[in-house]
Design a protein around this motif. Structure first.
Motif, PDB file in Angstrom:
ATOM      1  N   GLN A 198      -0.971  -3.833 -11.058  1.00 20.14           N
ATOM      2  CA  GLN A 198      -0.824  -2.811 -12.068  1.00 20.14           C
ATOM      3  C   GLN A 198      -1.916  -1.776 -11.961  1.00 20.14           C
ATOM      4  OE1 GLN A 198       2.050  -2.782 -14.367  1.00 20.14           O
ATOM      5  NE2 GLN A 198       2.665  -4.569 -13.012  1.00 20.14           N
ATOM      6  N   PRO A 199      -1.400  -0.768 -12.515  1.00 27.44           N
ATOM      7  CA  PRO A 199      -2.493   0.586 -12.547  1.00 27.44           C
ATOM      8  C   PRO A 199      -3.778   0.183 -13.264  1.00 27.44           C
ATOM      9  CG  PRO A 199      -0.266   1.382 -12.841  1.00 27.44           C
ATOM     10  CD  PRO A 199      -0.213  -0.059 -13.070  1.00 27.44           C
ATOM     11  N   SER A 200      -4.974   0.751 -13.141  1.00 24.39           N
ATOM     12  CA  SER A 200      -6.093   0.310 -13.850  1.00 24.39           C
ATOM     13  C   SER A 200      -5.992   0.872 -15.250  1.00 24.39           C
ATOM     14  CB  SER A 200      -7.352   0.829 -13.008  1.00 24.39           C
ATOM     15  OG  SER A 200      -8.560   0.996 -14.016  1.00 24.39           O
ATOM     16  N   PRO A 201      -6.408   0.179 -16.431  1.00 20.62           N
ATOM     17  CA  PRO A 201      -6.069   0.692 -17.638  1.00 20.62           C
ATOM     18  C   PRO A 201      -7.367   1.727 -18.107  1.00 20.62           C
ATOM     19  CG  PRO A 201      -7.286  -1.429 -17.742  1.00 20.62           C
ATOM     20  CD  PRO A 201      -6.750  -1.217 -16.359  1.00 20.62           C
ATOM     21  N   ARG A 223       0.786  -1.279  -0.013  1.00 24.43           N
ATOM     22  CA  ARG A 223       0.049  -0.041   0.032  1.00 24.43           C
ATOM     23  C   ARG A 223       0.823   1.369  -0.155  1.00 24.43           C
ATOM     24  NH1 ARG A 223      -2.440   1.022   4.252  1.00 24.43           N
ATOM     25  NH2 ARG A 223      -1.514  -0.396   5.787  1.00 24.43           N
ATOM     26  N   ARG A 224       2.142   1.309   0.069  1.00 20.01           N
ATOM     27  CA  ARG A 224       3.108   2.240   0.069  1.00 20.01           C
ATOM     28  C   ARG A 224       3.626   2.520  -0.954  1.00 20.01           C
ATOM     29  NH1 ARG A 224       7.405   2.760   4.605  1.00 20.01           N
ATOM     30  NH2 ARG A 224       8.226   0.887   3.531  1.00 20.01           N
ATOM     31  N   VAL A 225       3.924   3.737  -1.634  1.00 20.73           N
ATOM     32  CA  VAL A 225       4.634   4.130  -2.675  1.00 20.73           C
ATOM     33  C   VAL A 225       5.885   4.990  -2.369  1.00 20.73           C
ATOM     34  CG1 VAL A 225       2.680   3.714  -4.292  1.00 20.73           C
ATOM     35  CG2 VAL A 225       3.115   5.992  -3.327  1.00 20.73           C
ATOM     36  N   TYR A 226       6.875   4.913  -2.881  1.00 21.09           N
ATOM     37  CA  TYR A 226       7.903   5.859  -2.888  1.00 21.09           C
ATOM     38  C   TYR A 226       8.072   6.690  -4.024  1.00 21.09           C
ATOM     39  CZ  TYR A 226      12.809   7.452  -3.722  1.00 21.09           C
ATOM     40  OH  TYR A 226      13.996   8.047  -4.119  1.00 21.09           O
ATOM     41  N   VAL A 227       8.184   8.256  -3.186  1.00 20.02           N
ATOM     42  CA  VAL A 227       8.152   9.229  -4.269  1.00 20.02           C
ATOM     43  C   VAL A 227       9.383  10.271  -4.005  1.00 20.02           C
ATOM     44  CG1 VAL A 227       6.951  11.454  -4.646  1.00 20.02           C
ATOM     45  CG2 VAL A 227       5.606   9.598  -3.758  1.00 20.02           C
ATOM     46  N   GLY A 228      10.284   9.991  -4.914  1.00 18.99           N
ATOM     47  CA  GLY A 228      11.433  10.508  -5.049  1.00 18.99           C
ATOM     48  C   GLY A 228      11.675  11.974  -5.833  1.00 18.99           C
ATOM     49  N   GLY A 229      12.687  12.637  -5.596  1.00 15.66           N
ATOM     50  CA  GLY A 229      13.017  14.016  -6.153  1.00 15.66           C
ATOM     51  C   GLY A 229      11.924  15.197  -5.878  1.00 15.66           C
ATOM     52  N   LEU A 230      11.788  14.904  -4.467  1.00 14.74           N
ATOM     53  CA  LEU A 230      10.862  16.243  -3.943  1.00 14.74           C
ATOM     54  C   LEU A 230      11.515  17.447  -3.805  1.00 14.74           C
ATOM     55  CD1 LEU A 230       9.190  14.167  -1.160  1.00 14.74           C
ATOM     56  CD2 LEU A 230       8.136  14.916  -3.338  1.00 14.74           C
ATOM     57  N   SER A 231      11.088  18.659  -3.895  1.00  9.85           N
ATOM     58  CA  SER A 231      11.476  19.890  -3.528  1.00  9.85           C
ATOM     59  C   SER A 231      11.637  20.240  -2.174  1.00  9.85           C
ATOM     60  CB  SER A 231      10.599  20.963  -4.069  1.00  9.85           C
ATOM     61  OG  SER A 231       9.423  21.182  -3.266  1.00  9.85           O
ATOM     62  N   VAL A 291       7.794   8.085  -8.931  1.00  4.65           N
ATOM     63  CA  VAL A 291       7.015   7.106  -8.278  1.00  4.65           C
ATOM     64  C   VAL A 291       7.281   5.826  -8.525  1.00  4.65           C
ATOM     65  CG1 VAL A 291       4.649   6.691  -7.752  1.00  4.65           C
ATOM     66  CG2 VAL A 291       5.057   8.952  -8.358  1.00  4.65           C
ATOM     67  N   ARG A 292       7.763   5.011  -7.370  1.00  8.42           N
ATOM     68  CA  ARG A 292       8.125   3.777  -7.629  1.00  8.42           C
ATOM     69  C   ARG A 292       7.731   2.903  -6.373  1.00  8.42           C
ATOM     70  NH1 ARG A 292       9.894   6.076 -11.501  1.00  8.42           N
ATOM     71  NH2 ARG A 292      11.898   6.277 -12.344  1.00  8.42           N
ATOM     72  N   ARG A 293       7.927   1.562  -6.597  1.00  4.80           N
ATOM     73  CA  ARG A 293       7.690   0.771  -5.447  1.00  4.80           C
ATOM     74  C   ARG A 293       8.697   0.779  -4.316  1.00  4.80           C
ATOM     75  NH1 ARG A 293       2.311  -1.033  -5.465  1.00  4.80           N
ATOM     76  NH2 ARG A 293       1.643  -2.042  -7.634  1.00  4.80           N
ATOM     77  N   PRO A 294       8.402   0.646  -3.112  1.00  4.90           N
ATOM     78  CA  PRO A 294       9.340   0.897  -1.929  1.00  4.90           C
ATOM     79  C   PRO A 294      10.255  -0.376  -2.142  1.00  4.90           C
ATOM     80  CG  PRO A 294       7.263   0.196  -1.021  1.00  4.90           C
ATOM     81  CD  PRO A 294       6.899   0.580  -2.456  1.00  4.90           C
ATOM     82  N   SER A 295      11.415  -0.519  -1.387  1.00  4.16           N
ATOM     83  CA  SER A 295      12.541  -1.573  -1.453  1.00  4.16           C
ATOM     84  C   SER A 295      11.923  -2.785  -0.908  1.00  4.16           C
ATOM     85  CB  SER A 295      13.636  -1.064  -0.882  1.00  4.16           C
ATOM     86  OG  SER A 295      13.519  -0.631   0.422  1.00  4.16           O
ATOM     87  N   ASP A 296      10.766  -2.569   0.298  1.00  3.21           N
ATOM     88  CA  ASP A 296      10.520  -3.786   0.856  1.00  3.21           C
ATOM     89  C   ASP A 296       9.175  -4.144   0.185  1.00  3.21           C
ATOM     90  OD1 ASP A 296       8.568  -1.864   1.469  1.00  3.21           O
ATOM     91  OD2 ASP A 296       8.391  -2.091   3.570  1.00  3.21           O
ATOM     92  N   TYR A 297       8.838  -3.805  -1.102  1.00  2.00           N
ATOM     93  CA  TYR A 297       7.741  -4.395  -1.790  1.00  2.00           C
ATOM     94  C   TYR A 297       8.041  -5.865  -2.366  1.00  2.00           C
ATOM     95  CZ  TYR A 297       4.252  -4.820  -5.459  1.00  2.00           C
ATOM     96  OH  TYR A 297       3.267  -5.366  -6.175  1.00  2.00           O
ATOM     97  N   ASN A 298       6.925  -6.856  -1.908  1.00  2.00           N
ATOM     98  CA  ASN A 298       7.098  -8.173  -2.403  1.00  2.00           C
ATOM     99  C   ASN A 298       6.161  -8.526  -3.422  1.00  2.00           C
ATOM    100  OD1 ASN A 298       6.910 -11.042  -2.493  1.00  2.00           O
ATOM    101  ND2 ASN A 298       7.472 -11.225  -0.324  1.00  2.00           N
ATOM    102  N   ALA A 338      -2.723   1.967  -4.323  1.00  2.00           N
ATOM    103  CA  ALA A 338      -1.218   2.158  -4.333  1.00  2.00           C
ATOM    104  C   ALA A 338      -0.964   1.679  -5.851  1.00  2.00           C
ATOM    105  CB  ALA A 338      -0.566   1.256  -3.220  1.00  2.00           C
ATOM    106  N   SER A 339      -1.241   0.604  -6.388  1.00  2.00           N
ATOM    107  CA  SER A 339      -0.974   0.220  -7.835  1.00  2.00           C
ATOM    108  C   SER A 339      -1.461   1.182  -8.850  1.00  2.00           C
ATOM    109  CB  SER A 339      -1.602  -1.153  -8.089  1.00  2.00           C
ATOM    110  OG  SER A 339      -1.176  -2.130  -7.323  1.00  2.00           O
TER     111      SER A 339
END
Length: 364
Positions: A126-129, A30-38, A108-115, A90-91
């Protein structure tokens, strides 16, 4: 930690043991990684932004309310973990890779503990089409429909720049494989940023280094790899960089607003001295300029200074001066001719002071 939208602190509501276990077991999905924040990003702004964006694209599947339930930010490394209400939401959030937050694209990526194997048993991975990504200026796959590590973000574009003008600026470094100017879905107007990928990926860092930070009108460009930090060009690329910077200087003149309108338009870089030495060729050029200039208004005078036969430099050689009967005609001519090519030369059209023109001063 970021408080819930209801005002309750996360964890303040009592959970039944089974609920708590379920939340813990599904958190990695349920978590997502968000990088490159201001540097100005905080838990509140991140949560509000992603909740609004998820609602805008139709990504909320767990009922009414905000999709985001928790945010943790690492300010030093400029990333966040954004926790959604459900695995499916989350997907759906994974489709937001490259979205512009506070003026820059974020990862926007999956976190490192994503299984992945375990997550597959908990809900869609996967995201909904059916997401309406166009509502937030995205296309399926990635921002602008362009994928890969060499995708370039171009921000800070003046809103009056056209797609053609922006492409010409970017193509100072070589042909583009892909380009997308992001526009408002309702008005069709530019949102002031674009994405591109070059056919020759080796020029990516050269383009970023040359374009980033330059002034265009009242804006300053931000140009960098969309998914990475800036990389400096290698020493062997310096010649390409220098040539491209010269091209950019020309493009900046072409693209920027060209002063207070007067009745006189000056075309620079239109002609070379060699073009003007032969009498017959000179007469042809004058006639061509009269015909071209006359398309936009009533021409009063056309002046094309010629080089001195003894070789002494004269002011205005290489320029063409078009005097119109009114400002309306000169405006049309300046807009139509600025950036056009005459032969091999790309022309810059600017308004010229009427008093200087009347006095025969062509060196301004």
């Amino acid at each position: 930690m970021f408080p819930l939208a209801t005002g309750q602190q996360f964890g303040a509501l009592p959970l039944m043991p089974v609920q708590a276990m379920t939340q813990q077991a599904t958190r990695h999905a349920r978590r997502v990684y968000v990088g490159g924040l201001s540097p100005t990003a905080n838990e509140q702004s991140v949560a509000t932004f992603f909740s609004q964006v998820m609602a805008a694209i139709g990504g909320n599947t767990a009922g009414p309310g905000d999709a985001v339930v928790n945010v943790y930010i690492n300010h030093e490394k400029k990333f966040a973990f954004v926790e959604m209400r459900s695995v499916e939401e989350a997907s759906n959030a994974m489709a937001l890779d490259g979205i512009i937050f506070e003026g820059a694209p974020v990862k926007v990526r999956r976190p490192s503990d994503y299984n992945p194997s375990l997550a597959a048993t908990l809900g869609p991975s996967q995201p909904s089409p059916n997401l309406n990504l166009a509502a937030v200026g995205l296309s399926p796959g990635s921002a602008g429909g362009l994928e890969g590590p060499d995708r370039i973000f171009v921000g800070g574009l003046p809103y009056y720049f056209t797609e053609v003008q922006i492409r010409e600026l970017l193509e100072s470094f070589g042909p583009l494989r892909g380009f997308d100017l992001v526009k408002d879905r309702e008005t069709g107007n530019s949102k002031g940023y674009a994405f591109c990928v070059y056919q020759d990926l080796s020029v990516t860092d050269i383009a970023c280094a040359a374009l980033n930070g330059i002034k265009m009108g009242d804006k300053t460009l931000t140009v960098r790899r969309a998914n990475q930090g800036a990389t400096q060009p290698r020493p062997e690329q310096e010649n390409i960089l220098q040539h491209a910077q010269q091209q950019i200087a020309l493009q900046r003149l072409i693209l920027q607003p060209q002063g207070v309108p007067t009745k006189v338009v000056c075309l620079t870089q239109a002609l070379s001295e060699d073009d003007l030495r032969d009498d017959e060729e000179y007469e042809d050029i004058v006639e061509d300029m009269k015909q071209e200039g006359g398309k936009h208004g009533v021409l009063v005078n056309v002046v094309i200074p010629r080089p001195n036969p003894n070789g002494e430099p004269l002011p205005g050689v290489g320029k063409v001066f078009l005097e119109y009967s009114d400002v309306e005609g000169s405006r049309k001519a300046q807009a139509a001719m600025n950036g056009r090519k005459f032969g091999e030369n790309q022309v810059i059209a600017v308004f010229y002071p009427e008093n200087k023109f009347a006095q025969g001063e062509y060196d301004a």
